[in-house]
Enzyme design. Structure first.
Site, PDB file in Angstrom:
ATOM      1  N   LYS A 255       0.831  -1.206   0.000  1.00 35.65           N
ATOM      2  CA  LYS A 255       0.000   0.000   0.000  1.00 35.65           C
ATOM      3  C   LYS A 255       0.864   1.253   0.000  1.00 35.65           C
ATOM      4  O   LYS A 255       0.612   2.197  -0.737  1.00 35.65           O
ATOM      5  CB  LYS A 255      -0.923   0.026   1.228  1.00 35.65           C
ATOM      6  CG  LYS A 255      -1.914  -1.123   1.276  1.00 35.65           C
ATOM      7  CD  LYS A 255      -2.892  -0.976   2.441  1.00 35.65           C
ATOM      8  CE  LYS A 255      -2.248  -1.078   3.810  1.00 35.65           C
ATOM      9  NZ  LYS A 255      -1.834  -2.442   4.190  1.00 35.65           N
TER      10      LYS A 255
ATOM     11  N   ARG B 258      -9.458   0.744   8.811  1.00 29.76           N
ATOM     12  CA  ARG B 258      -9.077  -0.635   9.090  1.00 29.76           C
ATOM     13  C   ARG B 258     -10.150  -1.377   9.875  1.00 29.76           C
ATOM     14  O   ARG B 258      -9.994  -2.561  10.140  1.00 29.76           O
ATOM     15  CB  ARG B 258      -7.797  -0.639   9.921  1.00 29.76           C
ATOM     16  CG  ARG B 258      -6.539  -1.009   9.132  1.00 29.76           C
ATOM     17  CD  ARG B 258      -5.427  -0.959  10.129  1.00 29.76           C
ATOM     18  NE  ARG B 258      -4.211  -1.603   9.809  1.00 29.76           N
ATOM     19  CZ  ARG B 258      -3.159  -0.999   9.252  1.00 29.76           C
ATOM     20  NH1 ARG B 258      -3.255   0.224   8.797  1.00 29.76           N
ATOM     21  NH2 ARG B 258      -2.026  -1.642   9.126  1.00 29.76           N
TER      22      ARG B 258
ATOM     23  N   ARG C  14      11.759  -6.793   5.023  1.00 27.93           N
ATOM     24  CA  ARG C  14      11.759  -5.332   4.826  1.00 27.93           C
ATOM     25  C   ARG C  14      12.802  -4.655   5.717  1.00 27.93           C
ATOM     26  O   ARG C  14      12.894  -4.916   6.916  1.00 27.93           O
ATOM     27  CB  ARG C  14      10.364  -4.788   5.138  1.00 27.93           C
ATOM     28  CG  ARG C  14      10.271  -3.276   5.058  1.00 27.93           C
ATOM     29  CD  ARG C  14       8.867  -2.803   4.831  1.00 27.93           C
ATOM     30  NE  ARG C  14       7.935  -3.160   5.890  1.00 27.93           N
ATOM     31  CZ  ARG C  14       6.626  -2.918   5.817  1.00 27.93           C
ATOM     32  NH1 ARG C  14       6.113  -2.339   4.754  1.00 27.93           N
ATOM     33  NH2 ARG C  14       5.838  -3.265   6.821  1.00 27.93           N
TER      34      ARG C  14
ATOM     35  N   ARG D  96      11.511  -2.444  11.150  1.00 25.15           N
ATOM     36  CA  ARG D  96      10.414  -1.998  12.006  1.00 25.15           C
ATOM     37  C   ARG D  96      10.189  -3.030  13.102  1.00 25.15           C
ATOM     38  O   ARG D  96      10.243  -4.230  12.853  1.00 25.15           O
ATOM     39  CB  ARG D  96       9.136  -1.853  11.173  1.00 25.15           C
ATOM     40  CG  ARG D  96       8.903  -0.451  10.677  1.00 25.15           C
ATOM     41  CD  ARG D  96       7.781  -0.354   9.700  1.00 25.15           C
ATOM     42  NE  ARG D  96       6.522  -0.957  10.148  1.00 25.15           N
ATOM     43  CZ  ARG D  96       5.393  -0.885   9.456  1.00 25.15           C
ATOM     44  NH1 ARG D  96       5.363  -0.257   8.304  1.00 25.15           N
ATOM     45  NH2 ARG D  96       4.298  -1.446   9.909  1.00 25.15           N
TER      46      ARG D  96
ATOM     47  N   ARG E 158      -0.788  -9.259  13.170  1.00 23.96           N
ATOM     48  CA  ARG E 158      -1.338  -8.224  12.275  1.00 23.96           C
ATOM     49  C   ARG E 158      -2.269  -8.863  11.245  1.00 23.96           C
ATOM     50  O   ARG E 158      -3.281  -8.267  10.868  1.00 23.96           O
ATOM     51  CB  ARG E 158      -0.195  -7.465  11.579  1.00 23.96           C
ATOM     52  CG  ARG E 158       0.538  -6.533  12.556  1.00 23.96           C
ATOM     53  CD  ARG E 158       1.896  -6.134  12.038  1.00 23.96           C
ATOM     54  NE  ARG E 158       1.837  -5.163  10.964  1.00 23.96           N
ATOM     55  CZ  ARG E 158       2.879  -4.908  10.160  1.00 23.96           C
ATOM     56  NH1 ARG E 158       4.020  -5.561  10.300  1.00 23.96           N
ATOM     57  NH2 ARG E 158       2.768  -3.999   9.221  1.00 23.96           N
TER      58      ARG E 158
HETATM   59  P1  AMP Z   1       0.961   0.062   8.942  1.00 25.79           P
HETATM   60  O1  AMP Z   1       2.193   0.882   8.801  1.00 25.79           O
HETATM   61  O2  AMP Z   1      -0.194   0.571   8.094  1.00 25.79           O
HETATM   62  O3  AMP Z   1       1.201  -1.413   8.732  1.00 25.79           O
HETATM   63  O4  AMP Z   1       0.466   0.227  10.464  1.00 25.79           O
HETATM   64  C1  AMP Z   1       1.303  -0.161  11.544  1.00 25.79           C
HETATM   65  C2  AMP Z   1       0.468  -0.306  12.807  1.00 25.79           C
HETATM   66  O5  AMP Z   1      -0.148   0.957  13.119  1.00 25.79           O
HETATM   67  C3  AMP Z   1      -0.680  -1.289  12.724  1.00 25.79           C
HETATM   68  O6  AMP Z   1      -0.267  -2.632  12.942  1.00 25.79           O
HETATM   69  C4  AMP Z   1      -1.588  -0.758  13.827  1.00 25.79           C
HETATM   70  O7  AMP Z   1      -1.087  -1.095  15.098  1.00 25.79           O
HETATM   71  C5  AMP Z   1      -1.436   0.751  13.673  1.00 25.79           C
HETATM   72  N1  AMP Z   1      -2.434   1.313  12.710  1.00 25.79           N
HETATM   73  C6  AMP Z   1      -2.186   1.864  11.486  1.00 25.79           C
HETATM   74  N2  AMP Z   1      -3.315   2.279  10.902  1.00 25.79           N
HETATM   75  C7  AMP Z   1      -4.320   1.983  11.781  1.00 25.79           C
HETATM   76  C8  AMP Z   1      -5.728   2.146  11.751  1.00 25.79           C
HETATM   77  N3  AMP Z   1      -6.358   2.682  10.687  1.00 25.79           N
HETATM   78  N4  AMP Z   1      -6.435   1.747  12.836  1.00 25.79           N
HETATM   79  C9  AMP Z   1      -5.842   1.208  13.915  1.00 25.79           C
HETATM   80  N5  AMP Z   1      -4.509   1.001  14.001  1.00 25.79           N
HETATM   81  C10 AMP Z   1      -3.752   1.389  12.952  1.00 25.79           C
END
Ligand code: AMP
Length: 238
Positions: free
Chosen positions: A33, A108, A148, A181, A192
């Site tokens: 994404k 989400r 990554r 990360r 996740r």
């Molecule tokens: P990402 O970088 O999009 O994979 O997000 C990393 C982490 O941030 C996720 O595993 C969640 O813990 C948190 N996170 C990101 N976006 C959301 C969202 N829309 N709602 C809730 N938690 C989020």
């Protein structure tokens, strides 16, 4: 309002005159994404709004939100809807979102989706949302996530399996030691994915039922995926 995008698909440049409006990029963790959002930023000149990036910035700055989010993110769970919605509301007030924006990693959950629907419905000038989900199979995602590595200086993203740096462990451009990360481990990935299947999959059904949804094969070269997204957005906007 008008905007244009030029993409190359099958060695053929195609121009898009679609006004982008709000675009949601959905899909499992590691599906690409963020990479695709950056491609669309180049094509359309609208901002990428990544809730993951915004949350990580809050964690890095130890804001009140960052202090709550830190451990939740480390466990691979979702940050509470009210906090994320508020963070998105603040970001959407910025003037650079006027012609459209790419929401990367939001909504989400169904409550996040209905909150966004309400917000967009209140904006009578704005275009309706289009949601595009990228599809990649589980084992491929696992390799993408656990492989990554990120340059802490320029944020360039590498993958030790598919896109390694010239010198293992160091950024080609900055020479800085690459970082992983904290949530890119196999254990946290599994959590996740669980959060994705139970909470985010219903979001896809929500937009599918609204007729505002398309799926794009995310296991192709970056430019081909971007072309697929642009074509999907054009179809949904026509
Ligand atoms: P990402 O970088 O999009 O994979 O997000 C990393 C982490 O941030 C996720 O595993 C969640 O813990 C948190 N996170 C990101 N976006 C959301 C969202 N829309 N709602 C809730 N938690 C989020």
């Amino acid at each position: 309002m008008s905007s244009s995008a030029t993409v190359v698909e099958n060695d053929r440049a195609t121009a898009s005159t679609t006004v982008p409006g709000p675009i949601l990029l959905l899909g499992a963790p590691g599906v690409g994404k963020g990479t695709q959002a950056k491609e669309l930023v180049k094509l359309w000149g609208i901002p990428q709004i990544s809730t993951g990036d915004l949350l990580r910035a809050n964690v890095a700055q130890s804001t009140a939100l960052g202090k709550v989010a830190r451990e939740i993110m480390q466990r691979g769970e979702l940050v509470p809807d009210s906090l994320v919605n508020e963070m998105v509301a603040v970001r959407l007030k910025e003037p650079d979102t006027a012609k459209g924006y790419i929401l990367d990693g939001f909504p989400r959950t169904l409550p996040q989706a209905t909150w966004l629907d309400g917000r967009l419905a209140a904006d009578t000038q704005g275009l309706p949302v289009v949601a595009v989900s990228l599809n990649v199979d589980y084992n491929q995602l696992l390799r993408r996530i656990t492989g990554r590595r990120i340059c802490p200086v320029c944020q360039r993203i590498y993958n030790i399996y598919s896109n390694p740096p010239q010198r293992a462990g160091f950024c080609d451009v900055e020479g800085a030691a690459l970082a992983q990360r904290a949530d890119d481990t196999e254990m946290v990935f599994a959590e996740r994915m669980r959060a994705y299947v139970s909470q985010t999959a219903p979001v896809i059904e929500h937009y599918r039922a609204m007729g505002r949804f398309a799926e794009v094969d995310g296991d192709r070269p970056i430019a081909a995926i971007a072309a697929g997204i642009v074509a999907a957005v054009e179809r949904l906007r026509s």
